[in-house]
Write a protein that holds these residues in place. Structure first.
Motif, PDB file in Angstrom:
ATOM      1  N   ALA A   8     -43.558 -58.353 -33.131  1.00 37.89           N
ATOM      2  CA  ALA A   8     -44.830 -58.297 -32.406  1.00 37.89           C
ATOM      3  C   ALA A   8     -45.789 -57.406 -33.179  1.00 37.89           C
ATOM      4  O   ALA A   8     -45.360 -56.530 -33.937  1.00 37.89           O
ATOM      5  CB  ALA A   8     -44.603 -57.720 -31.018  1.00 37.89           C
ATOM      6  N   ILE A   9     -47.098 -57.633 -32.968  1.00 36.61           N
ATOM      7  CA  ILE A   9     -48.081 -56.721 -33.565  1.00 36.61           C
ATOM      8  C   ILE A   9     -48.820 -55.938 -32.489  1.00 36.61           C
ATOM      9  O   ILE A   9     -49.589 -55.047 -32.805  1.00 36.61           O
ATOM     10  CB  ILE A   9     -49.131 -57.470 -34.426  1.00 36.61           C
ATOM     11  CG1 ILE A   9     -49.740 -58.627 -33.632  1.00 36.61           C
ATOM     12  CG2 ILE A   9     -48.528 -57.946 -35.729  1.00 36.61           C
ATOM     13  CD1 ILE A   9     -51.170 -58.876 -33.993  1.00 36.61           C
ATOM     14  N   HIS A  10     -48.595 -56.310 -31.217  1.00 33.41           N
ATOM     15  CA  HIS A  10     -49.342 -55.662 -30.124  1.00 33.41           C
ATOM     16  C   HIS A  10     -48.379 -55.475 -28.947  1.00 33.41           C
ATOM     17  O   HIS A  10     -47.559 -56.376 -28.682  1.00 33.41           O
ATOM     18  CB  HIS A  10     -50.519 -56.576 -29.723  1.00 33.41           C
ATOM     19  CG  HIS A  10     -51.525 -55.922 -28.841  1.00 33.41           C
ATOM     20  ND1 HIS A  10     -51.293 -55.708 -27.499  1.00 33.41           N
ATOM     21  CD2 HIS A  10     -52.764 -55.431 -29.105  1.00 33.41           C
ATOM     22  CE1 HIS A  10     -52.364 -55.112 -26.974  1.00 33.41           C
ATOM     23  NE2 HIS A  10     -53.272 -54.939 -27.921  1.00 33.41           N
ATOM     24  N   PRO A  11     -48.495 -54.348 -28.231  1.00 39.44           N
ATOM     25  CA  PRO A  11     -47.565 -54.097 -27.114  1.00 39.44           C
ATOM     26  C   PRO A  11     -47.595 -55.203 -26.052  1.00 39.44           C
ATOM     27  O   PRO A  11     -46.587 -55.457 -25.386  1.00 39.44           O
ATOM     28  CB  PRO A  11     -48.054 -52.772 -26.509  1.00 39.44           C
ATOM     29  CG  PRO A  11     -48.871 -52.137 -27.563  1.00 39.44           C
ATOM     30  CD  PRO A  11     -49.417 -53.220 -28.447  1.00 39.44           C
ATOM     31  N   ALA A  12     -48.748 -55.887 -25.920  1.00 43.99           N
ATOM     32  CA  ALA A  12     -48.850 -56.948 -24.914  1.00 43.99           C
ATOM     33  C   ALA A  12     -47.893 -58.100 -25.207  1.00 43.99           C
ATOM     34  O   ALA A  12     -47.575 -58.890 -24.318  1.00 43.99           O
ATOM     35  CB  ALA A  12     -50.291 -57.461 -24.848  1.00 43.99           C
ATOM     36  N   GLN A  13     -47.447 -58.235 -26.453  1.00 39.86           N
ATOM     37  CA  GLN A  13     -46.529 -59.336 -26.805  1.00 39.86           C
ATOM     38  C   GLN A  13     -45.070 -59.013 -26.494  1.00 39.86           C
ATOM     39  O   GLN A  13     -44.225 -59.909 -26.478  1.00 39.86           O
ATOM     40  CB  GLN A  13     -46.656 -59.657 -28.302  1.00 39.86           C
ATOM     41  CG  GLN A  13     -48.043 -60.175 -28.700  1.00 39.86           C
ATOM     42  CD  GLN A  13     -48.139 -60.468 -30.194  1.00 39.86           C
ATOM     43  OE1 GLN A  13     -47.563 -59.750 -31.020  1.00 39.86           O
ATOM     44  NE2 GLN A  13     -48.883 -61.505 -30.551  1.00 39.86           N
ATOM     45  N   VAL A  14     -44.776 -57.749 -26.250  1.00 35.22           N
ATOM     46  CA  VAL A  14     -43.372 -57.323 -26.122  1.00 35.22           C
ATOM     47  C   VAL A  14     -42.669 -57.892 -24.880  1.00 35.22           C
ATOM     48  O   VAL A  14     -41.550 -58.417 -24.987  1.00 35.22           O
ATOM     49  CB  VAL A  14     -43.283 -55.778 -26.178  1.00 35.22           C
ATOM     50  CG1 VAL A  14     -41.905 -55.281 -25.750  1.00 35.22           C
ATOM     51  CG2 VAL A  14     -43.621 -55.295 -27.588  1.00 35.22           C
ATOM     52  N   PRO A  15     -43.305 -57.825 -23.693  1.00 33.13           N
ATOM     53  CA  PRO A  15     -42.571 -58.325 -22.512  1.00 33.13           C
ATOM     54  C   PRO A  15     -42.179 -59.801 -22.630  1.00 33.13           C
ATOM     55  O   PRO A  15     -41.086 -60.188 -22.210  1.00 33.13           O
ATOM     56  CB  PRO A  15     -43.565 -58.119 -21.359  1.00 33.13           C
ATOM     57  CG  PRO A  15     -44.487 -57.047 -21.833  1.00 33.13           C
ATOM     58  CD  PRO A  15     -44.598 -57.231 -23.322  1.00 33.13           C
ATOM     59  N   MET A  16     -43.056 -60.616 -23.233  1.00 31.35           N
ATOM     60  CA  MET A  16     -42.726 -62.043 -23.340  1.00 31.35           C
ATOM     61  C   MET A  16     -41.558 -62.267 -24.306  1.00 31.35           C
ATOM     62  O   MET A  16     -40.680 -63.089 -24.047  1.00 31.35           O
ATOM     63  CB  MET A  16     -43.940 -62.862 -23.765  1.00 31.35           C
ATOM     64  CG  MET A  16     -43.702 -64.342 -23.509  1.00 31.35           C
ATOM     65  SD  MET A  16     -45.109 -65.371 -23.927  1.00 31.35           S
ATOM     66  CE  MET A  16     -46.261 -64.948 -22.620  1.00 31.35           C
ATOM     67  N   ILE A  17     -41.544 -61.530 -25.408  1.00 33.09           N
ATOM     68  CA  ILE A  17     -40.404 -61.653 -26.332  1.00 33.09           C
ATOM     69  C   ILE A  17     -39.122 -61.251 -25.608  1.00 33.09           C
ATOM     70  O   ILE A  17     -38.111 -61.965 -25.656  1.00 33.09           O
ATOM     71  CB  ILE A  17     -40.598 -60.773 -27.586  1.00 33.09           C
ATOM     72  CG1 ILE A  17     -41.811 -61.230 -28.380  1.00 33.09           C
ATOM     73  CG2 ILE A  17     -39.335 -60.815 -28.462  1.00 33.09           C
ATOM     74  CD1 ILE A  17     -42.111 -60.367 -29.604  1.00 33.09           C
ATOM     75  N   ASN A  18     -39.165 -60.122 -24.913  1.00 30.19           N
ATOM     76  CA  ASN A  18     -37.945 -59.657 -24.230  1.00 30.19           C
ATOM     77  C   ASN A  18     -37.466 -60.678 -23.205  1.00 30.19           C
ATOM     78  O   ASN A  18     -36.266 -60.934 -23.086  1.00 30.19           O
ATOM     79  CB  ASN A  18     -38.187 -58.302 -23.563  1.00 30.19           C
ATOM     80  CG  ASN A  18     -38.306 -57.184 -24.586  1.00 30.19           C
ATOM     81  OD1 ASN A  18     -38.015 -57.388 -25.774  1.00 30.19           O
ATOM     82  ND2 ASN A  18     -38.726 -56.017 -24.138  1.00 30.19           N
ATOM     83  N   GLU A  19     -38.428 -61.275 -22.498  1.00 29.80           N
ATOM     84  CA  GLU A  19     -38.043 -62.269 -21.491  1.00 29.80           C
ATOM     85  C   GLU A  19     -37.426 -63.506 -22.160  1.00 29.80           C
ATOM     86  O   GLU A  19     -36.332 -63.946 -21.799  1.00 29.80           O
ATOM     87  CB  GLU A  19     -39.283 -62.682 -20.688  1.00 29.80           C
ATOM     88  CG  GLU A  19     -38.999 -63.721 -19.608  1.00 29.80           C
ATOM     89  CD  GLU A  19     -40.276 -64.438 -19.150  1.00 29.80           C
ATOM     90  OE1 GLU A  19     -41.348 -63.795 -19.122  1.00 29.80           O
ATOM     91  OE2 GLU A  19     -40.183 -65.641 -18.861  1.00 29.80           O
ATOM     92  N   LEU A  20     -38.135 -64.036 -23.166  1.00 26.10           N
ATOM     93  CA  LEU A  20     -37.712 -65.330 -23.711  1.00 26.10           C
ATOM     94  C   LEU A  20     -36.507 -65.239 -24.639  1.00 26.10           C
ATOM     95  O   LEU A  20     -35.813 -66.230 -24.851  1.00 26.10           O
ATOM     96  CB  LEU A  20     -38.878 -66.007 -24.427  1.00 26.10           C
ATOM     97  CG  LEU A  20     -40.021 -66.415 -23.495  1.00 26.10           C
ATOM     98  CD1 LEU A  20     -41.185 -67.002 -24.273  1.00 26.10           C
ATOM     99  CD2 LEU A  20     -39.551 -67.420 -22.450  1.00 26.10           C
ATOM    100  N   PHE A  21     -36.235 -64.068 -25.183  1.00 21.56           N
ATOM    101  CA  PHE A  21     -35.076 -63.930 -26.082  1.00 21.56           C
ATOM    102  C   PHE A  21     -33.879 -63.296 -25.382  1.00 21.56           C
ATOM    103  O   PHE A  21     -32.878 -63.006 -26.028  1.00 21.56           O
ATOM    104  CB  PHE A  21     -35.460 -63.179 -27.356  1.00 21.56           C
ATOM    105  CG  PHE A  21     -36.275 -64.021 -28.299  1.00 21.56           C
ATOM    106  CD1 PHE A  21     -35.660 -64.756 -29.297  1.00 21.56           C
ATOM    107  CD2 PHE A  21     -37.655 -64.113 -28.161  1.00 21.56           C
ATOM    108  CE1 PHE A  21     -36.408 -65.559 -30.158  1.00 21.56           C
ATOM    109  CE2 PHE A  21     -38.415 -64.904 -29.005  1.00 21.56           C
ATOM    110  CZ  PHE A  21     -37.790 -65.636 -30.011  1.00 21.56           C
ATOM    111  N   THR A  22     -33.963 -63.081 -24.085  1.00 19.94           N
ATOM    112  CA  THR A  22     -32.790 -62.674 -23.318  1.00 19.94           C
ATOM    113  C   THR A  22     -32.130 -63.953 -22.818  1.00 19.94           C
ATOM    114  O   THR A  22     -32.784 -64.781 -22.191  1.00 19.94           O
ATOM    115  CB  THR A  22     -33.195 -61.810 -22.104  1.00 19.94           C
ATOM    116  OG1 THR A  22     -33.876 -60.652 -22.585  1.00 19.94           O
ATOM    117  CG2 THR A  22     -31.963 -61.373 -21.303  1.00 19.94           C
ATOM    118  N   PRO A  23     -30.834 -64.146 -23.124  1.00 21.28           N
ATOM    119  CA  PRO A  23     -30.186 -65.378 -22.654  1.00 21.28           C
ATOM    120  C   PRO A  23     -30.299 -65.507 -21.131  1.00 21.28           C
ATOM    121  O   PRO A  23     -30.084 -64.543 -20.405  1.00 21.28           O
ATOM    122  CB  PRO A  23     -28.732 -65.182 -23.088  1.00 21.28           C
ATOM    123  CG  PRO A  23     -28.796 -64.241 -24.248  1.00 21.28           C
ATOM    124  CD  PRO A  23     -29.939 -63.313 -23.942  1.00 21.28           C
TER     125      PRO A  23
END
Ligand code: COA
Ligand code: MG
Length: 291
Positions: free
Chosen positions: A226-241
């Protein structure tokens, strides 16, 4: 680990915010986000930040993106930061296993000087930033036990190729970069390390970002930068099985456990063989490790 957030090393405010934004790892950047005459100050800032950040009881993995081996800046970067005990360095413009062997030797010397155990600092390779790198993406296996992951980038590559752009009007990567992405994925699998998907620079476009995360996960990337903190929650959600994915993987493991001699089994009318078992085990391993 799912999300890795880039933070320019010369911004104490962003470094501070990054520590508590939910990212699994921070990539403190000394390379492209730092101008040449700011490198010395950025190195000092990175070291000062790391010294206190590594002591935080619950903290993200701390990675420093140093300048590439061709820049002439790598040694000064490592001299400044290794004593502050980062968990890993990110090596930009890596060109195959030989670059990792080279960086490994540089790290071993600094670890000895700093009293760190040999092999403490891992290496994440940015494996597709030069044209030559594309032809060496298959050479990472066995280069060093420090190699922790491969990732890829389209910005430097598009400049090197002389391209006008690297994405189409809908924000999708064009062919040369889709090839680089696949070479990263295959190179990582061949080296038996995780593949990390690249950054999405348009940080206000959450629809495009979600689509890119989903396509990355679908194709086998297990993490994204990610380059911005706003992108972090979506990555965490979508890359958690998901619970459904975990249940499917568990069913595959259970079916083979019940038939230890079998090379192939049927689950719900679908053929499942040994490669599926390996994939299921990997997913379950990811679901049970926290970061
Ligand atoms: N890490 C930590 N905090 C960040 C951040 C990051 N990567 N990006 C933004 N923030 C913070 C900002 O400081 C701001 O906080 P504040 O209002 O308390 O100061 C808040 O998040 C909102 O930022 P916003 O105004 O939306 O963005 P910006 O215009 O300040 O910054 C960028 C935009 C692109 C410059 C910034 O996101 C950034 O520096 N990203 C990383 C760049 C990088 O490392 N590139 C190299 C790898 S490609
Ligand atoms: Mg770059």
């Amino acid at each position: 680990m799912r999300s890795l957030l880039f933070v320019p090393a010369d911004s104490p405010r962003k470094l501070d915010k990054a520590m508590t934004c939910g990212a699994d790892a921070l990539i403190v950047d000394l390379e492209d986000s730092i101008a040449l005459d700011g490198k010395a100050r950025a190195r000092e800032a990175a070291a000062a930040f790391l010294k206190s950040a590594v002591k935080t009881p619950v903290r993200p993995t701390l990675i420093v993106r140093v300048n590439g081996l061709q820049s002439g800046l790598t040694d000064a970067d490592l001299d400044a930061i290794i004593g502050a005990r980062p968990d890993a360095i990110m090596l930009p413009k890596a060109e195959g296993g030989a670059s990792i062997v080279h960086a490994d030797a540089k790290l071993a010397v600094r670890e000895a000087i700093s009293g760190l155990p040999d092999g403490h600092v891992k290496i994440i390779a940015l494996a597709t930033e030069t044209a030559a790198a594309l032809f060496r993406a298959g050479s990472y296996a066995g280069a060093s036990a420090r190699l922790a992951a491969l990732t890829w980038g389209a910005e430097d590559l598009s400049a090197e190729l002389g391209a006008e752009t690297n994405r189409d009007g809908q924000g999708r990567f064009l062919d040369p970069y889709r090839l680089a992405r696949v070479l990263c994925l295959a190179g990582a699998a061949a080296a038996e390390v995780p593949a990390i998907d690249t950054v999405y620079v348009d940080f206000r476009d959450s629809d495009g970002f979600r689509r890119e995360c989903e396509e990355a996960r679908r194709d086998g990337f297990s993490r994204k930068m990610a380059i911005h903190p706003a992108q972090v929650p979506m990555i965490n959600e979508l890359f958690t099985p998901t619970p459904e994915a975990i249940a499917r993987a568990q069913a595959v493991v259970d079916a083979f456990a019940a038939n230890p001699e079998a090379g192939v089994v049927g689950i719900g009318g679908v053929m499942v063989d040994r490669p599926h078992l390996n994939r299921a085990k990997r997913l379950l391993a990811r679901a049970t490790t926290k970061r």
